[in-house]
Write a protein that holds these residues in place. Structure first.
Motif, short mmCIF file in Angstrom:
data_model
loop_
_atom_site.label_atom_id
_atom_site.label_comp_id
_atom_site.label_asym_id
_atom_site.label_seq_id
_atom_site.Cartn_x
_atom_site.Cartn_y
_atom_site.Cartn_z
N MET A 1 8.19 -6.59 13.64
CA MET A 1 8.84 -6.23 12.22
C MET A 1 8.36 -4.89 12.14
O MET A 1 7.10 -4.54 12.69
N THR A 2 9.38 -3.94 11.37
CA THR A 2 8.51 -2.67 11.51
C THR A 2 7.86 -2.30 10.29
O THR A 2 7.76 -3.30 9.54
N VAL A 3 7.63 -0.84 10.77
CA VAL A 3 7.23 -0.62 9.42
C VAL A 3 7.45 -0.63 8.35
O VAL A 3 6.96 -0.99 6.58
N ASP A 4 8.45 -0.05 7.93
CA ASP A 4 10.05 -0.38 6.63
C ASP A 4 9.59 -2.22 6.12
O ASP A 4 9.75 -2.13 5.11
N GLU A 5 9.90 -2.72 6.98
CA GLU A 5 9.92 -3.80 6.40
C GLU A 5 8.39 -4.42 5.61
O GLU A 5 8.78 -4.94 4.36
N ILE A 6 7.09 -4.08 6.71
CA ILE A 6 6.37 -4.39 5.51
C ILE A 6 6.25 -3.47 4.75
O ILE A 6 5.82 -4.60 3.93
N GLY A 7 6.47 -2.83 4.32
CA GLY A 7 6.88 -2.14 3.00
C GLY A 7 7.50 -2.47 1.81
O GLY A 7 7.20 -2.45 1.11
N GLU A 8 8.39 -2.89 2.82
CA GLU A 8 9.35 -2.93 1.60
C GLU A 8 8.80 -4.60 1.32
O GLU A 8 8.99 -4.60 -0.12
N ARG A 9 8.31 -5.76 1.82
CA ARG A 9 7.59 -7.02 1.54
C ARG A 9 6.79 -6.73 0.79
O ARG A 9 7.22 -7.37 -0.84
N LEU A 10 5.76 -6.23 0.66
CA LEU A 10 3.92 -5.99 -0.13
C LEU A 10 4.98 -5.56 -1.78
O LEU A 10 4.20 -4.87 -1.95
N GLY A 11 5.48 -3.43 -1.23
CA GLY A 11 6.01 -3.11 -1.96
C GLY A 11 7.24 -3.72 -3.10
O GLY A 11 6.32 -3.00 -4.23
N ALA A 12 7.91 -4.89 -2.47
CA ALA A 12 8.62 -5.36 -4.24
C ALA A 12 7.45 -6.23 -4.53
O ALA A 12 7.67 -6.40 -6.43
N HIS A 13 6.10 -6.45 -4.45
CA HIS A 13 4.91 -6.84 -5.64
C HIS A 13 4.64 -5.89 -6.86
O HIS A 13 4.40 -6.20 -8.10
N VAL A 14 3.96 -4.14 -5.74
CA VAL A 14 3.96 -3.02 -6.37
C VAL A 14 5.09 -3.02 -8.26
O VAL A 14 4.89 -2.97 -9.09
N ALA A 15 6.57 -2.60 -7.07
CA ALA A 15 7.72 -2.98 -7.87
C ALA A 15 7.79 -3.34 -9.01
O ALA A 15 8.37 -3.35 -10.68
N ALA A 16 7.61 -4.88 -8.97
CA ALA A 16 7.44 -5.94 -9.69
C ALA A 16 6.22 -5.28 -10.98
O ALA A 16 6.12 -6.98 -11.68
N GLY A 17 5.21 -4.58 -10.95
CA GLY A 17 4.57 -5.10 -11.60
C GLY A 17 3.17 -5.71 -11.53
O GLY A 17 1.70 -6.24 -12.47
N GLU A 18 2.72 -6.46 -10.27
CA GLU A 18 1.55 -7.10 -10.16
C GLU A 18 0.96 -6.82 -9.97
O GLU A 18 -0.05 -7.34 -10.31
N LEU A 19 0.34 -5.34 -9.31
CA LEU A 19 -0.65 -4.64 -9.17
C LEU A 19 0.02 -3.25 -8.87
O LEU A 19 1.21 -2.76 -8.71
N LEU A 20 -0.54 -1.97 -9.03
CA LEU A 20 -0.69 -1.36 -9.62
C LEU A 20 -0.62 -0.56 -7.92
O LEU A 20 0.59 0.69 -7.85
N GLY A 21 -1.26 -0.19 -6.64
CA GLY A 21 -1.21 -0.27 -5.83
C GLY A 21 -2.35 -0.68 -4.94
O GLY A 21 -2.31 -2.04 -5.08
N LEU A 22 -1.59 -0.67 -3.46
CA LEU A 22 -2.41 -1.31 -2.19
C LEU A 22 -2.31 -0.28 -1.03
O LEU A 22 -1.11 0.53 -0.82
N ALA A 23 -3.57 -0.51 0.19
CA ALA A 23 -3.00 -0.28 1.31
C ALA A 23 -2.72 -1.23 2.44
O ALA A 23 -3.99 -2.31 2.05
N TRP A 24 -2.58 -1.42 3.29
CA TRP A 24 -2.44 -2.04 4.56
C TRP A 24 -2.72 -1.43 5.72
O TRP A 24 -2.08 -0.62 6.42
N LEU A 25 -3.14 -2.59 7.00
CA LEU A 25 -2.65 -2.04 8.21
C LEU A 25 -2.66 -3.82 9.00
O LEU A 25 -3.16 -4.64 8.53
N VAL A 26 -2.01 -3.25 9.94
CA VAL A 26 -1.57 -4.31 10.93
C VAL A 26 -1.36 -3.90 11.83
O VAL A 26 -1.01 -3.12 12.81
N ALA A 27 -2.55 -4.50 13.22
CA ALA A 27 -2.40 -4.22 14.51
C ALA A 27 -2.39 -5.03 15.38
O ALA A 27 -2.89 -6.17 15.55
N ILE A 28 -2.20 -4.15 16.25
CA ILE A 28 -1.67 -5.79 17.80
C ILE A 28 -2.35 -5.00 18.82
O ILE A 28 -1.58 -3.81 19.50
N GLY A 29 -3.88 -5.24 19.29
CA GLY A 29 -4.35 -4.32 20.39
C GLY A 29 -5.08 -3.24 19.56
O GLY A 29 -4.90 -2.78 18.39
#
Length: 392
Positions: A1-29
């Protein structure tokens, strides 16, 4: 899964007004990817960044449990010992005759409260996830000003006063009988401070925060870092309302350092803590916990009967270690059995799932119905990533 895909899926919730903002981290090793979406406050003048400082509320619990586990490693605490030695206010407890009884209708406790009871949230006090109906005990708790609900560090009593008042109440259940949420972590913070002979903040700094390089984690935000700290919001009657401003309750050190919900942190800081646990208690050559302590923290301690009566997850899907929830079964499109971590009601979550660590921090409090939909999306991302283990 790419960074852009993660950003797009999480960003849809911000765009919908569900919340104002967020920060995320995904690490594999050692492969770490982060992102930030949205804004620090409702003016939308300042973007959230990956180094934004967030109120992490109940994500404090794993750090407090780790502090207690260090003292167990050091031989200062023993899980089997009664807490009476360090917390005499809790000696000789009485227990409600039944959970709905008046606080004067009590019986003697079958045994003392132990350190393990406090660590596993089976000491007899706390929120019952299986029954939120009002009871006489709740009114007595509130009348004593002991704090219930979202964290309010500036309004809490000093720890000695808080514990003395708490000791005047009966337990809701016999020690060891039930898993009940949160109160154990508040008591654990006081226990760690007394066992260490110094404030909880100092012990955390000496044994966890400084060794791991967690420079932005603490019980308040220093003046020089307030520019990276935003307003926090809650939904009240359908309207986004300020829960805590930048210069609010976390802008000065509190009298009560809440071991259950008091810390602020960042993606990078919490990832250092999560990596230390994932790597068996050691990070970059610095050992914080023994491997045994990490295993004990991240293994379920609840019995099947206790899980059936109400545990940290839906049904018996999740158990409880020391300060963390432990996944007991694979979840469809979500965490797998063996994953562990915890979330915060002010809008945050973290988990370690095999080699994968995932952290989501937001500036919106969960509603009474639970986490907002963005958290389900993030769990799906974690589950997909953990199963694929593709480089980001």
């Amino acid at each position: 899964m790419t960074v852009d895909e993660i950003g797009e899926r999480l960003g849809a919730h911000v765009a919908a007004g569900e919340l104002l903002g967020l920060a995320w981290l995904v690490a594999i090793g050692d492969d770490v990817t982060t992102g930030a979406i949205g804004h620090l406050d409702a003016t939308r003048a300042t973007p959230i960044r990956t180094d934004t400082i967030f109120r992490i509320s109940s994500m404090t619990k794993p750090l407090t449990a780790a502090a207690a586990s260090i003292l167990i490693d050091d031989g200062v605490l023993d899980p089997a010992d009664p807490v009476d030695r360090l917390l005499p206010e809790l000696a000789n407890p009485r227990v409600l005759a039944k959970p709905t009884a008046e606080v004067t209708d009590t019986v003697a406790a079958n045994r003392p409260i132990t350190v393990d009871d406090v660590l596993t949230f089976r000491l007899g006090w706390g929120m019952d996830f299986a029954d939120f109906s009002p009871k006489p005990f709740d009114a007595a708790w509130s009348a004593l000003g002991l704090g219930w609900g979202p964290p309010t560090p500036a309004r809490m009593l000093p720890p000695d006063t808080w514990l003395r008042r708490l000791g005047t109440l009966p337990l809701q259940y016999q020690p060891g009988e039930r898993w009940l949420y949160h109160v154990g972590a508040s008591i654990l913070g006081v226990l760690v401070a007394r066992a260490a002979g110094k404030p909880l903040s100092e012990f955390l700094a000496e044994r966890i925060l400084r060794p791991l390089g967690m420079t932005d984690t603490g019980f308040s935000v220093p003046p020089g870092a307030l520019a990276r700290f935003g307003t926090h919001y809650a939904d009240i009657d359908g309207a986004r309302t300020v829960f805590d401003p930048v210069d609010g309750q976390w802008s000065t050190p509190p009298a009560f350092e809440g071991g259950g919900d008091g810390l602020v942190s960042t993606l990078a800081d919490y990832h250092r803590f999560a990596r230390m646990l994932r790597e068996g208690g050691e990070l970059d050559g610095i050992r914080v916990l023994s491997e045994h302590a990490v295993t004990t923290m991240t293994t379920n301690h609840l019995t099947a009967e206790q899980l059936a009566r109400g545990g940290p997850g839906p049904g018996d899907s999740a158990g409880w270690g020391y300060g963390v929830g432990v996944q007991l079964r694979d979840q469809p499109d979500g965490p797998r059995a063996g994953a562990y971590g915890w979330a915060g009601g002010l809008g945050s979550t973290w988990s370690n799932d095999g080699a994968v660590t995932a952290i989501l921090l937001t500036n919106e409090t969960w509603s009474s119905a639970g986490p907002s939909p963005v958290f389900a999306t993030f769990e799906q991302i974690l589950g997909e990533t953990a199963r694929r283990r593709d480089p980001l």
